[in-house]
Design a protein around this motif. Structure first.
Motif, short mmCIF file in Angstrom:
data_model
loop_
_atom_site.label_atom_id
_atom_site.label_comp_id
_atom_site.label_asym_id
_atom_site.label_seq_id
_atom_site.Cartn_x
_atom_site.Cartn_y
_atom_site.Cartn_z
N UNK A 330 0.82 -1.22 0.00
CA UNK A 330 0.00 0.00 0.00
C UNK A 330 0.85 1.27 0.00
N UNK A 331 2.07 1.18 0.52
CA UNK A 331 2.93 2.37 0.55
C UNK A 331 3.87 2.42 -0.64
N UNK A 332 3.79 1.44 -1.54
CA UNK A 332 4.60 1.48 -2.76
C UNK A 332 4.20 2.70 -3.59
N UNK A 333 5.20 3.43 -4.08
CA UNK A 333 4.93 4.63 -4.86
C UNK A 333 4.53 5.84 -4.04
N UNK A 334 4.74 5.79 -2.74
CA UNK A 334 4.32 6.88 -1.86
C UNK A 334 5.01 8.19 -2.21
N UNK A 335 6.27 8.12 -2.67
CA UNK A 335 7.01 9.34 -2.98
C UNK A 335 6.35 10.12 -4.11
N UNK A 336 5.80 9.41 -5.08
CA UNK A 336 5.16 10.09 -6.20
C UNK A 336 3.76 10.58 -5.82
N UNK A 337 3.07 9.81 -5.02
CA UNK A 337 1.69 10.18 -4.69
C UNK A 337 1.63 11.22 -3.57
N UNK A 338 2.41 11.01 -2.51
CA UNK A 338 2.40 11.90 -1.35
C UNK A 338 3.85 12.15 -0.92
N UNK A 339 4.55 13.06 -1.60
CA UNK A 339 5.99 13.22 -1.36
C UNK A 339 6.35 13.62 0.07
#
Length: 449
Positions: A330-339
């Motif tokens: 669920x936290x994969x890609x967190x940097x792009x979605x919620x930096x």
């Protein structure tokens, strides 16, 4: 018995009563104001704490210690409780018992305050029980969710056993010495509050199943109080009388090793943080194990517990901000979605490891230095090895969060959780350049009891 000496504790007590009465009178849509009242009361208590900063005396017939260690513990407990209270309005917005939650939170914090300044066994027992009983409610507050009920039940069962052993130890001391002054103590009761071996089993379940604000509170606040209380106990027991420091060192080694190994393959972020919290308790016990043997032991303990509490609050604030999404995928890609959330989570986890120049590095460095000065080089080496191991499972979170693409949209809890994240990030950033001044202000000795 000067009542003013307990002004911070009385402020929290009166605020808890006021919040409870407000929750009874206000409609549900206004229960968020209970959190505002709670934070205001905690700020007042912090003001009273600062006013007593230079106090160095025993009070209430020698049952409560007013010293710098109590002052720092008070401030940490009050600050962390305020951070948790700020997370609660949005998280419990649809819960009809939202206002009561803030009252229970304050009662548990009151128990932690009582425990941190305890200079008498009966005072310690009162603090432990007052902190624990509301804690059981906090852990199982989502009563319609099986995992939350399981967390609360496990917390209750382990706590009941640990507290029973603690009370049994007090009775034995009273029977042999005819007094409740500190002379010896069953360690299990305080190890339970720390989440350390052998009373650690509740920690990962509570971290996973309790409401996120409760999980943040229960993995931080009792640990602060128990660390200071245990340090007081160990520093009073002569090594030639009973090898209490050796027992604490063994508990530290077992706790940090078990916590890190159990966290290696966790697939749920909250459960991973729970096992991480167990390992952090092991590191804190290193300073307790050299109480009286290293000049900087108490300073190192307070410094480490402080930076750990800040990083842990930041990590759980991110989880709350993401509406409780806790599976690692669920936290994969967190940097792009919620930096901002991704950066905050990364800094919190790296601070747990002790990566420079984060405050976690400064806290761990102080711990290792005190442990070496205290003659426990084997424990310091084991802690270094455990720190290297911990980097592996933290990178299992950081890597996908930074390098993967998000699978779907990531909703957030709102401005309150984001504000807590920003405040915690600011506190971490400020703590590094002012570390020297903070270190000089930390307590180096305890009042004689």
């Amino acid at each position: 018995m000067p009542i003013g000496d307990l002004a911070p504790e009385l402020s929290v007590l009166l605020t808890a009563v006021a919040v409870l009465l407000a929750a009874m009178a206000l409609p549900q849509r206004l229960h968020g104001w209970c959190a505002v009242v709670a934070i205001a009361g905690l700020a007042v208590a912090a003001g009273f704490t600062v006013a007593q900063w230079d106090a160095a005396r025993m009070t209430f017939s020698g049952t409560f210690a007013l010293d710098r260690a109590t002052g720092w513990a008070r401030l940490l407990i009050l600050a962390m409780t305020a951070g948790v209270a700020a997370l609660s309005p949005a998280w419990f917005a649809t819960d009809r018992r939202h206002g009561e939650y803030c009252a229970v939170l304050l009662f548990s914090a009151l128990g932690a305050l009582a425990m941190a300044g305890a200079a008498d066994l009966m005072q310690l027992v009162m603090g432990v029980l007052l902190s624990s009983v509301p804690g059981y409610v906090l852990a199982a507050y989502h009563r319609d969710w099986e995992i939350s009920l399981e967390a609360g039940m496990k917390y209750f069962l382990v706590g009941a056993l640990a507290n029973a052993l603690l009370v049994t130890g007090v009775i034995l001391v009273m029977g042999m010495a005819g007094s409740t002054d500190y002379a010896a103590l069953i360690l299990v009761g305080l190890l339970f509050k720390l989440g350390a071996v052998p009373a650690h089993a509740w920690m990962p379940d509570v971290a996973e199943g309790a409401p996120v604000p409760s999980a943040a509170f229960l993995t931080i606040v009792p640990k602060i109080a128990a660390a200071v209380a245990l340090f007081r106990v160990v520093s009073l027991v002569p090594e030639e009388t009973f090898p209490l420091r050796l027992l604490v060192a063994i508990a530290a080694a077992a706790t940090m090793t078990l916590g890190n190994l159990a966290a290696l393959w966790q697939t749920d972020l909250r459960r991973l943080l729970g096992w991480s919290s167990v390992s952090q308790s092991g590191y804190a016990l290193m300073a307790v194990a050299v109480a009286g043997a290293a000049e900087t032991a108490l300073q190192a303990l307070v410094a480490f517990v402080g930076v750990y509490a800040l990083a842990n609050l930041l990590a759980f604030a991110v989880i709350a901000h993401l509406r409780g999404r806790t599976a690692l995928e669920d936290v994969a890609g967190l940097l792009r979605a919620r930096p901002v959330a991704a950066i905050a989570l990364t800094l919190a986890l790296l601070s747990f490891v002790g990566i420079p120049p984060l405050p976690g590095f400064l806290g761990k460095f102080a711990l290792f230095e005190a442990t070496l000065d205290g003659g426990l080089s084997w424990l310091a080496m084991l802690a270094v090895a455990n720190t290297v191991v911990s980097l592996f499972y933290y990178l299992r979170v950081i890597g996908p969060a930074a390098l993967s693409k998000p699978k779907d949209a990531m909703g957030t809890l709102g401005r309150a959780s984001f504000t807590v994240i920003l405040v915690a990030l600011l506190a971490m950033a400020v703590s590094v350049p002012v570390w020297g001044g903070l270190w000089n202000g930390l307590p180096a000795t305890l009042l004689p009891m």
